[in-house]
Every structure is written in structure tokens, then in C-alpha cells.
Design a protein around this motif. Structure first.
Motif, mmCIF file in Angstrom:
data_model
loop_
_atom_site.group_PDB
_atom_site.id
_atom_site.type_symbol
_atom_site.label_atom_id
_atom_site.label_comp_id
_atom_site.label_asym_id
_atom_site.label_seq_id
_atom_site.Cartn_x
_atom_site.Cartn_y
_atom_site.Cartn_z
ATOM 1 N N ARG A 3 38.861 34.070 -37.921
ATOM 2 C CA ARG A 3 39.604 33.298 -38.914
ATOM 3 C C ARG A 3 38.664 32.939 -40.045
ATOM 4 N N LEU A 4 39.116 33.161 -41.277
ATOM 5 C CA LEU A 4 38.312 32.807 -42.441
ATOM 6 C C LEU A 4 38.345 31.300 -42.614
ATOM 7 N N VAL A 5 37.179 30.676 -42.594
ATOM 8 C CA VAL A 5 37.064 29.234 -42.736
ATOM 9 C C VAL A 5 37.321 28.874 -44.194
ATOM 10 N N SER A 6 38.146 27.841 -44.408
ATOM 11 C CA SER A 6 38.446 27.433 -45.783
ATOM 12 C C SER A 6 37.249 26.696 -46.378
ATOM 13 N N ALA A 7 37.216 26.656 -47.690
ATOM 14 C CA ALA A 7 36.122 25.985 -48.393
ATOM 15 C C ALA A 7 36.046 24.508 -48.005
ATOM 16 N N ALA A 8 37.188 23.887 -47.739
ATOM 17 C CA ALA A 8 37.209 22.467 -47.379
ATOM 18 C C ALA A 8 36.547 22.201 -46.030
ATOM 19 N N GLU A 9 36.477 23.229 -45.179
ATOM 20 C CA GLU A 9 35.897 23.067 -43.847
ATOM 21 C C GLU A 9 34.382 23.265 -43.828
ATOM 22 N N ILE A 10 33.790 23.652 -44.929
ATOM 23 C CA ILE A 10 32.365 23.961 -44.985
ATOM 24 C C ILE A 10 31.596 22.764 -45.534
ATOM 25 N N SER A 74 27.164 28.467 -56.981
ATOM 26 C CA SER A 74 26.597 28.932 -55.712
ATOM 27 C C SER A 74 27.162 28.180 -54.516
ATOM 28 N N GLU A 75 27.486 26.923 -54.706
ATOM 29 C CA GLU A 75 27.989 26.105 -53.612
ATOM 30 C C GLU A 75 29.271 26.684 -53.007
ATOM 31 N N HIS A 76 30.104 27.298 -53.849
ATOM 32 C CA HIS A 76 31.369 27.862 -53.385
ATOM 33 C C HIS A 76 31.333 29.382 -53.266
ATOM 34 N N SER A 77 30.155 29.972 -53.336
ATOM 35 C CA SER A 77 29.992 31.417 -53.151
ATOM 36 C C SER A 77 29.825 31.701 -51.662
ATOM 37 N N ARG A 78 30.699 32.524 -51.119
ATOM 38 C CA ARG A 78 30.663 32.838 -49.692
ATOM 39 C C ARG A 78 29.320 33.429 -49.275
ATOM 40 N N LEU A 79 28.700 34.225 -50.129
ATOM 41 C CA LEU A 79 27.394 34.805 -49.800
ATOM 42 C C LEU A 79 26.417 33.709 -49.388
ATOM 43 N N VAL A 83 24.790 33.334 -45.630
ATOM 44 C CA VAL A 83 23.350 33.448 -45.352
ATOM 45 C C VAL A 83 22.757 32.115 -44.923
ATOM 46 N N SER A 84 23.459 31.020 -45.204
ATOM 47 C CA SER A 84 23.022 29.698 -44.736
ATOM 48 C C SER A 84 23.539 29.400 -43.335
ATOM 49 N N TRP A 85 24.309 30.303 -42.793
ATOM 50 C CA TRP A 85 24.869 30.200 -41.440
ATOM 51 C C TRP A 85 25.771 28.983 -41.293
ATOM 52 N N LEU A 86 26.568 28.700 -42.330
ATOM 53 C CA LEU A 86 27.493 27.578 -42.288
ATOM 54 C C LEU A 86 28.882 27.962 -41.801
ATOM 55 N N VAL A 87 29.161 29.276 -41.720
ATOM 56 C CA VAL A 87 30.479 29.747 -41.318
ATOM 57 C C VAL A 87 30.357 30.430 -39.958
ATOM 58 N N PRO A 88 30.922 29.821 -38.915
ATOM 59 C CA PRO A 88 30.841 30.424 -37.580
ATOM 60 C C PRO A 88 31.400 31.849 -37.565
ATOM 61 N N GLU A 91 27.717 34.651 -39.731
ATOM 62 C CA GLU A 91 26.305 34.452 -40.026
ATOM 63 C C GLU A 91 25.715 35.771 -40.522
ATOM 64 N N MET A 92 25.099 35.708 -41.696
ATOM 65 C CA MET A 92 24.520 36.909 -42.299
ATOM 66 C C MET A 92 23.048 36.701 -42.594
ATOM 67 N N PRO A 93 22.240 37.731 -42.368
ATOM 68 C CA PRO A 93 22.600 38.917 -41.598
ATOM 69 C C PRO A 93 22.782 38.552 -40.127
ATOM 70 N N PRO A 94 23.596 39.350 -39.428
ATOM 71 C CA PRO A 94 23.784 39.070 -38.003
ATOM 72 C C PRO A 94 22.450 39.167 -37.261
ATOM 73 N N PRO A 95 22.273 38.356 -36.242
ATOM 74 C CA PRO A 95 21.011 38.391 -35.485
ATOM 75 C C PRO A 95 20.670 39.815 -35.041
ATOM 76 N N GLY A 96 19.416 40.195 -35.284
ATOM 77 C CA GLY A 96 18.929 41.504 -34.875
ATOM 78 C C GLY A 96 19.188 42.631 -35.856
ATOM 79 N N LYS A 97 19.961 42.395 -36.902
ATOM 80 C CA LYS A 97 20.272 43.450 -37.869
ATOM 81 C C LYS A 97 19.251 43.546 -38.997
ATOM 82 N N ALA A 98 18.712 42.403 -39.395
ATOM 83 C CA ALA A 98 17.743 42.344 -40.496
ATOM 84 C C ALA A 98 17.075 40.972 -40.428
#
Length: 134
Positions: A3-10, A74-79, A83-88, A91-98
Motif C-alpha cells: 500500500r502506498l503510504v500517503s504524505a500525511a502518514e510520513i 524535497s520534503e514531499h519528494s518520494r525519493l 532513501v530515508s527509510w520512512l516508508v515501510p 526502503e531504498m535501496p533495498p538491503p543488500g542491493k546497493a
């Protein structure tokens, strides 16, 4: 399906601070993208159709949204949220990928986005001129 987390939930208060000073894409941002992002979001079969090879492609965003990079915000940029691991489960990059993106690098990414997400076309392979004479 995630499920895509809404901006209000971050909790954007948990974001690393924005770096101070002017950010130069080729010097500050390109190395971060190359180290931690382009393996999955490069030119061939980019994950979630989110491609980080040009500004045009990056601003189109991925399959879920077009707010992956919001120039000037930047605060509302999904990237940044990913990368800050705020969206369950996003998390980017995924562990072990980079290598994970550090707080300092996130600060640079934030400053770059806040400064308009300018992108230079550098990085092209140098042209080699050959001449043959008898």
C-alpha cells in the motif's frame, strides 16, 4: 501488494537536514545515484519504471506516482522519503542491493531537489579522435 503510504502518514521531521550551500549535480549527486540507485533504476528495465538516467525520466516518476522528485520540495519528494527509510516496504535501496544512502548524502539530495533538481548532461563517454597517416 504494498500500500502506498500517503504524505500525511510520513513523519517528515525524521528527515536528515538539508545540506547547506550550492549543490552541483555532477560533483555531488551523480555519484550518489551511481553508487546506490542506478543498479535498479538505470536505463535497462528500471524497477517500478522509475528511471534515474536523465532529469526528464526522473521527473516522470515511477508507476505509483509522479511525485518521486518534486523540484523545490524535497520534503514531499518520494525519493527522499524512500532513501530515508520512512516508508515501510519502500526502503531504498533495498538491503543488500546497493550501499545505503547516508544522512549526509540525503542532505545533499534534499538540497539538490530544493534548488530545482538541476541536471547536467555530463557523464558522456569522451570522444576519441584517431588519425592515421602513412
Amino acid at each position: 501488494m504494498t500500500r502506498l503510504v500517503s504524505a500525511a502518514e510520513i513523519d517528515t521531521n525524521a528527515l536528515p537536514p538539508v545540506a547547506s550551500g550550492s549543490v552541483v549535480f555532477d560533483r555531488d549527486i551523480r555519484p550518489i545515484l551511481e553508487q546506490s540507485c542506478l543498479r535498479c533504476h538505470g536505463p535497462e528495465k528500471p524497477k517500478s519504471h522509475f528511471r534515474l538516467t536523465t532529469r526528464e525520466w526522473a521527473l516522470k516518476g515511477g508507476v505509483n506516482n509522479n511525485d518521486d522528485i518534486v523540484p523545490g520540495d524535497s520534503e514531499h519528494s518520494r525519493l527522499i522519503q524512500y532513501v530515508s527509510w520512512l516508508v515501510p516496504d519502500m526502503e531504498m535501496p533495498p538491503p543488500g542491493k546497493a550501499p545505503p544512502v547516508t544522512s549526509t548524502q540525503i542532505g545533499l539530495l534534499r538540497a539538490w531537489i530544493d534548488q530545482g533538481a538541476n541536471w547536467t548532461a555530463g557523464g558522456a563517454a569522451p570522444q576519441i579522435a584517431l588519425s592515421v597517416s602513412p
